[in-house]
Design an enzyme around this catalytic site. Sequence first.
Site, PDB file in Angstrom:
ATOM      1  N   SER A 123      96.638   6.674 -19.081  1.00 54.52           N
ATOM      2  CA  SER A 123      96.449   6.297 -20.476  1.00 54.52           C
ATOM      3  C   SER A 123      96.605   4.797 -20.690  1.00 54.52           C
ATOM      4  O   SER A 123      96.264   4.296 -21.759  1.00 54.52           O
ATOM      5  CB  SER A 123      97.449   7.041 -21.355  1.00 54.52           C
ATOM      6  OG  SER A 123      98.741   6.861 -20.847  1.00 54.52           O
ATOM      7  N   HIS A 145      89.707   8.473 -19.183  1.00 56.85           N
ATOM      8  CA  HIS A 145      90.849   8.745 -20.062  1.00 56.85           C
ATOM      9  C   HIS A 145      90.450   9.800 -21.092  1.00 56.85           C
ATOM     10  O   HIS A 145      89.667   9.520 -22.008  1.00 56.85           O
ATOM     11  CB  HIS A 145      91.270   7.425 -20.731  1.00 56.85           C
ATOM     12  CG  HIS A 145      92.475   7.540 -21.599  1.00 56.85           C
ATOM     13  ND1 HIS A 145      92.737   6.671 -22.627  1.00 56.85           N
ATOM     14  CD2 HIS A 145      93.511   8.424 -21.597  1.00 56.85           C
ATOM     15  CE1 HIS A 145      93.859   7.003 -23.224  1.00 56.85           C
ATOM     16  NE2 HIS A 145      94.356   8.083 -22.627  1.00 56.85           N
ATOM     17  N   GLU A 157      87.344   7.888 -22.611  1.00 59.43           N
ATOM     18  CA  GLU A 157      87.289   6.430 -22.503  1.00 59.43           C
ATOM     19  C   GLU A 157      87.082   6.129 -21.010  1.00 59.43           C
ATOM     20  O   GLU A 157      87.880   6.574 -20.175  1.00 59.43           O
ATOM     21  CB  GLU A 157      88.636   5.877 -23.011  1.00 59.43           C
ATOM     22  CG  GLU A 157      88.642   4.434 -23.397  1.00 59.43           C
ATOM     23  CD  GLU A 157      90.006   4.028 -24.002  1.00 59.43           C
ATOM     24  OE1 GLU A 157      91.048   4.658 -23.690  1.00 59.43           O
ATOM     25  OE2 GLU A 157      90.029   3.049 -24.773  1.00 59.43           O
ATOM     26  N   ASN A 195      94.775   3.193 -26.796  1.00 60.86           N
ATOM     27  CA  ASN A 195      96.220   3.020 -26.983  1.00 60.86           C
ATOM     28  C   ASN A 195      96.599   1.622 -27.450  1.00 60.86           C
ATOM     29  O   ASN A 195      97.669   1.428 -28.023  1.00 60.86           O
ATOM     30  CB  ASN A 195      96.964   3.406 -25.702  1.00 60.86           C
ATOM     31  CG  ASN A 195      97.063   4.918 -25.596  1.00 60.86           C
ATOM     32  OD1 ASN A 195      97.284   5.595 -26.605  1.00 60.86           O
ATOM     33  ND2 ASN A 195      96.879   5.466 -24.415  1.00 60.86           N
TER      34      ASN A 195
HETATM   35  N1  3HC Z   1      93.925  23.479 -26.620  1.00 57.04           N
HETATM   36  C1  3HC Z   1      92.751  23.983 -27.044  1.00 57.04           C
HETATM   37  N2  3HC Z   1      92.424  24.110 -28.337  1.00 57.04           N
HETATM   38  C2  3HC Z   1      93.339  23.738 -29.243  1.00 57.04           C
HETATM   39  C3  3HC Z   1      94.610  23.246 -28.871  1.00 57.04           C
HETATM   40  C4  3HC Z   1      94.881  23.125 -27.499  1.00 57.04           C
HETATM   41  N3  3HC Z   1      96.032  22.643 -27.030  1.00 57.04           N
HETATM   42  N4  3HC Z   1      95.296  22.969 -29.993  1.00 57.04           N
HETATM   43  C5  3HC Z   1      94.509  23.282 -31.027  1.00 57.04           C
HETATM   44  N5  3HC Z   1      93.329  23.744 -30.570  1.00 57.04           N
HETATM   45  C6  3HC Z   1      92.185  24.189 -31.365  1.00 57.04           C
HETATM   46  C7  3HC Z   1      92.505  25.466 -32.074  1.00 57.04           C
HETATM   47  O1  3HC Z   1      92.221  26.574 -31.251  1.00 57.04           O
HETATM   48  C8  3HC Z   1      91.623  25.388 -33.300  1.00 57.04           C
HETATM   49  O2  3HC Z   1      90.305  25.794 -32.982  1.00 57.04           O
HETATM   50  P1  3HC Z   1      89.667  26.971 -33.865  1.00 57.04           P
HETATM   51  O3  3HC Z   1      89.871  26.615 -35.296  1.00 57.04           O
HETATM   52  O4  3HC Z   1      88.241  26.949 -33.475  1.00 57.04           O
HETATM   53  O5  3HC Z   1      90.401  28.179 -33.450  1.00 57.04           O
HETATM   54  C9  3HC Z   1      91.504  23.891 -33.585  1.00 57.04           C
HETATM   55  O6  3HC Z   1      91.918  23.211 -32.385  1.00 57.04           O
HETATM   56  C10 3HC Z   1      92.401  23.486 -34.727  1.00 57.04           C
HETATM   57  O7  3HC Z   1      93.716  23.901 -34.397  1.00 57.04           O
HETATM   58  P2  3HC Z   1      94.765  24.435 -35.476  1.00 57.04           P
HETATM   59  O8  3HC Z   1      94.028  25.107 -36.599  1.00 57.04           O
HETATM   60  O9  3HC Z   1      95.805  25.197 -34.751  1.00 57.04           O
HETATM   61  O10 3HC Z   1      95.522  23.133 -35.971  1.00 57.04           O
HETATM   62  P3  3HC Z   1      94.967  21.826 -36.641  1.00 57.04           P
HETATM   63  O11 3HC Z   1      93.788  22.051 -37.497  1.00 57.04           O
HETATM   64  O12 3HC Z   1      96.169  21.207 -37.208  1.00 57.04           O
HETATM   65  O13 3HC Z   1      94.460  20.938 -35.389  1.00 57.04           O
HETATM   66  C11 3HC Z   1      94.798  19.371 -33.707  1.00 57.04           C
HETATM   67  C12 3HC Z   1      95.284  20.655 -34.327  1.00 57.04           C
HETATM   68  C13 3HC Z   1      93.406  19.577 -33.093  1.00 57.04           C
HETATM   69  C14 3HC Z   1      95.771  19.011 -32.598  1.00 57.04           C
HETATM   70  C15 3HC Z   1      94.696  18.272 -34.825  1.00 57.04           C
HETATM   71  O14 3HC Z   1      95.918  18.207 -35.517  1.00 57.04           O
HETATM   72  C16 3HC Z   1      94.365  16.899 -34.306  1.00 57.04           C
HETATM   73  O15 3HC Z   1      93.220  16.568 -34.065  1.00 57.04           O
HETATM   74  N6  3HC Z   1      95.421  16.047 -34.134  1.00 57.04           N
HETATM   75  C17 3HC Z   1      95.257  14.709 -33.600  1.00 57.04           C
HETATM   76  C18 3HC Z   1      95.187  14.802 -32.116  1.00 57.04           C
HETATM   77  C19 3HC Z   1      95.042  13.449 -31.495  1.00 57.04           C
HETATM   78  O16 3HC Z   1      95.029  12.409 -32.114  1.00 57.04           O
HETATM   79  N7  3HC Z   1      94.950  13.444 -30.158  1.00 57.04           N
HETATM   80  C20 3HC Z   1      94.906  12.256 -29.379  1.00 57.04           C
HETATM   81  C21 3HC Z   1      96.285  11.958 -28.908  1.00 57.04           C
HETATM   82  S1  3HC Z   1      96.346  10.431 -28.033  1.00 57.04           S
HETATM   83  C22 3HC Z   1      95.943  10.866 -26.456  1.00 57.04           C
HETATM   84  O17 3HC Z   1      95.760  11.991 -26.098  1.00 57.04           O
HETATM   85  C23 3HC Z   1      95.827   9.717 -25.534  1.00 57.04           C
HETATM   86  C24 3HC Z   1      97.034   9.509 -24.694  1.00 57.04           C
HETATM   87  O18 3HC Z   1      96.752   8.473 -23.806  1.00 57.04           O
HETATM   88  C25 3HC Z   1      98.308   9.229 -25.426  1.00 57.04           C
END
Ligand code: 3HC
Length: 290
Positions: A123, A145, A157, A195
């Site tokens: 990351s 990434h 990325e 990031n």
């Molecule tokens: N794996 C697979 N699918 C998942 C999942 C997982 N771990 N978590 C959630 N989902 C799916 C669910 O199945 C659901 O799909 P569906 O509606 O078709 O059944 C959909 O995502 C939405 O999930 P929920 O209804 O349970 O919950 P939310 O609507 O609150 O969404 C979230 C959850 C997708 C995590 C949303 O809150 C989100 O997009 N959050 C931001 C995530 C983000 O910014 N990620 C990047 C992080 S930074 C990174 O990764 C980089 C690193 O270098 C730090």
Amino acid sequence: MTIDHGIKTIGIIGSGQMGGGIAQIGAVHGFKTIIYDLSDNALTKCKTLHEKLLARAVQKERMTQNEAAAALANITYASNIEALDPSDIVIEAVVENADIKKQIFADLATRFTGNQILATNTSSISITDIATSVGDAADRFIGMHFFNPVPVMKLVEVINGLATSQETTDRVLALSTAMGKVAVPANDRAGFVSNRILMPMINEAFYAWMEGVAEPEHIDQIMTLGMAHPMGPLRLADFIGLDTCQHIMEVMAEGLNNPRYLACPLLKQLVTAGRLGNKTGQGVFDYPQK
Ligand code: 3HC
């Protein structure tokens, strides 16, 4: 012009959230996927999660029962590294530690001496730095990434090291598309683009909390309702892992040689206390273990 990525089999090292997610999307998009982990327990957990997520996709009518079964049949779970041998690309998704990654890639470079691609899901750690461990294979080395949760987030990325060849970049851009993602290039500077911008925002949210600007839930509400972010920065920090957030800030402070990237003292304090977020059941917020 469509580039032929020439990849049929994807090897993955590490069966945690990121490695497991990459394996899942590879398998769903028709690639043979071999996921390697030292821990049988971690592999079993990973397989159970794949079964659960694919069953949910069938239930939601996003794929048929046959497609889910075919995806699962595409995945091999292996605790011996030789199982990775047929891979056309190996994507490493282990802990964010440069020395561990370099050890892994030094070994991979001796195993994969053809035109296989060696990719890291780091990351923030420099691609050029990790590539020093692979000798002549540095032209086949690249950063891919992915974002958590991998099956949901569209972005990959793609980061070249100093020695990455154009052919490697083109193949990885084409592969990312074939895995259902949108690949966006970024240069090899600590934190890349994602990031570099995300982590200072999260860090600033900790400062806002520490300085009493607002309560954590209100900081998050302001960002979700006012800025249409799916999660507030503090809940997102818990989701990513507070230790990971701190580590990325430290990599940027050192790599960009700029104290403005130093981690907020309150973030560091929570990490010291073992409050790492969702994975430990408590971070900024509480997450009762299921
Ligand atoms: N794996 C697979 N699918 C998942 C999942 C997982 N771990 N978590 C959630 N989902 C799916 C669910 O199945 C659901 O799909 P569906 O509606 O078709 O059944 C959909 O995502 C939405 O999930 P929920 O209804 O349970 O919950 P939310 O609507 O609150 O969404 C979230 C959850 C997708 C995590 C949303 O809150 C989100 O997009 N959050 C931001 C995530 C983000 O910014 N990620 C990047 C992080 S930074 C990174 O990764 C980089 C690193 O270098 C730090």
